[in-house]
Design a protein around this motif. Sequence first.
Motif, short mmCIF file in Angstrom:
data_model
loop_
_atom_site.label_atom_id
_atom_site.label_comp_id
_atom_site.label_asym_id
_atom_site.label_seq_id
_atom_site.Cartn_x
_atom_site.Cartn_y
_atom_site.Cartn_z
N SER A 14 -3.49 -22.40 -0.13
CA SER A 14 -3.73 -21.40 -0.54
C SER A 14 -2.24 -20.28 0.62
O SER A 14 -2.47 -20.83 1.42
N ILE A 16 -0.98 -17.29 1.06
CA ILE A 16 -1.70 -16.34 1.43
C ILE A 16 -2.67 -16.99 2.49
O ILE A 16 -2.74 -15.93 3.73
N ARG A 17 -3.47 -18.33 2.43
CA ARG A 17 -4.54 -17.82 3.32
C ARG A 17 -3.88 -18.61 4.58
O ARG A 17 -4.03 -18.19 5.81
N SER A 32 -0.34 -10.11 4.66
CA SER A 32 0.09 -10.78 3.83
C SER A 32 -0.97 -11.03 3.35
O SER A 32 -0.74 -10.33 1.92
N GLN A 33 -2.72 -11.14 3.68
CA GLN A 33 -3.34 -11.30 2.51
C GLN A 33 -3.88 -10.00 2.23
O GLN A 33 -4.88 -8.90 3.37
N GLY A 34 -4.15 -9.81 1.27
CA GLY A 34 -4.77 -8.63 0.59
C GLY A 34 -5.90 -8.19 1.48
O GLY A 34 -6.17 -8.01 0.35
N TYR A 121 -0.10 -14.41 -9.00
CA TYR A 121 -1.45 -14.64 -8.20
C TYR A 121 -1.71 -15.27 -8.12
O TYR A 121 -1.68 -16.45 -9.55
N GLU A 122 -1.68 -16.70 -6.55
CA GLU A 122 -1.59 -17.90 -7.07
C GLU A 122 -2.79 -18.46 -7.69
O GLU A 122 -2.52 -19.84 -7.69
N ASN A 170 -0.16 -8.56 -8.54
CA ASN A 170 0.15 -8.52 -7.77
C ASN A 170 0.65 -9.81 -7.99
O ASN A 170 0.58 -10.21 -9.13
N TYR A 201 -7.23 -3.77 -10.12
CA TYR A 201 -5.89 -3.48 -8.82
C TYR A 201 -6.47 -1.50 -10.01
O TYR A 201 -5.67 -1.25 -9.68
N LYS A 232 -11.67 -4.36 -4.41
CA LYS A 232 -10.22 -3.39 -3.80
C LYS A 232 -10.86 -1.79 -4.39
O LYS A 232 -10.70 -1.42 -3.99
N TYR A 317 0.77 -3.94 -2.70
CA TYR A 317 1.84 -5.11 -2.29
C TYR A 317 3.39 -4.34 -2.39
O TYR A 317 3.17 -3.60 -4.08
N ARG A 364 6.64 -10.62 0.82
CA ARG A 364 4.92 -10.01 0.16
C ARG A 364 4.61 -9.10 1.74
O ARG A 364 4.07 -9.90 1.84
#
Length: 393
Positions: A14, A16-17, A32-34, A121-122, A170, A201, A232, A317, A364
Amino acid sequence: MPQTSNRIRGFGESVIRRTTRIANQYGAINLSQGFPDFDPPAEIIEAGIKAMKEGPHQYAVTWGSPDFRRALAAKQSRFMGIEIDPERNIVVTCGSTEAMMAAMLTVCNPGDKVVVFSPFYENYGADTILSGAEPIFVPLKPPAFNFDPSELEAAFAQGPKAIILCNPSNPSGKVFSRDELLTIARLAEKYDTFVITDEVYEHIVFAPHQHHYFAALPGMLERTISCSSLSKTYSITGWRLGYVIAPPAIIDGVKKVHDFLTVGAAAPLQAAAVTGLEFPDSYYAGLAEEYTQKRSLFLDWLNRSHLSYYQPQGAYYVMVDIGEFIDGTDFDDVYFSEWLIKSVGVAAVAGSSFFREPVKNYIRFHFAKKPETLNAAGERLLKIRELWQADHA
Ligand code: GLN
């Protein structure tokens, strides 16, 4: 040595991670990571402590503890405007990540096609590969992130089994208008396709935009698999509480898949989260208001730094256009985001990880952070141009 599966070669770590890891390594402010850096509501923490003391500590019913499902059904029936039966329409999962995966495994045969909007979103990329499906990507075109209905129809004409719809979106922050959703609905009906939503969201939407639940659109209930989570909404991303809401015929499949994937979400956390699910409507209005303030605060820093961005309509984001830094150079967004971490001390995700198309001029940021964290990041961003010029003169 025996070979590991082909399946795992279809996707990488990932992004993001990975960005979070690099941000931590360099001590950057991680946008970065939400996930929030503030606490969940005190009542939920108290309920968590009570659950730890008093239990339950053993498995809940695999598709969700009855109390949790009852509270969730009441809350979601109220917001979605549809009648949700806690026994027949809900499976509680380990986050929306499992909800989406279980939904995909429930509806897709190997080789089935699935429509995915890009940027996405990945997880959806990995979800399609793990379930043996093939994505058909339809662009949400920057800078407005709109889709072309004829491109969408061309994708539907290929006979997909499902479409994945992340709304509010996202990474773009787009909230699909009711008209756009009706266009998707008309095509889902015409081509007889499932609609798998990711609506995590749902309560983070900025006026005048409004979230419309896909399942509540005329005629869509029977083909919509609504996935969401508490992560969230109650700032509890680490609790991993998500759910699928769908008609009984689909839910029966999801129950089986979920049982063998994870057995169930953490029983004490389900017990504690009932407190949140029973919050009055004012809580959700307050959440939207809080995020509206965070958005203003962070966008203000972007304005002061003269950065251009797509104004988010929902989610937390913001896609910032870095074209002015890298256009006409050999640098791309991946380079830029690493440079940003190391030289400016702020982390954002390289936008290309979300796009199928070769779009490399976005990064992002997320703004689910305390005002002081956003201000500290903003102070650093003010120097972005000066530092870029110093490093790339
Ligand atoms: N949903 C969050 C994001 O997009 C967290 C993602 C993750 O940890 N994979 O940043």
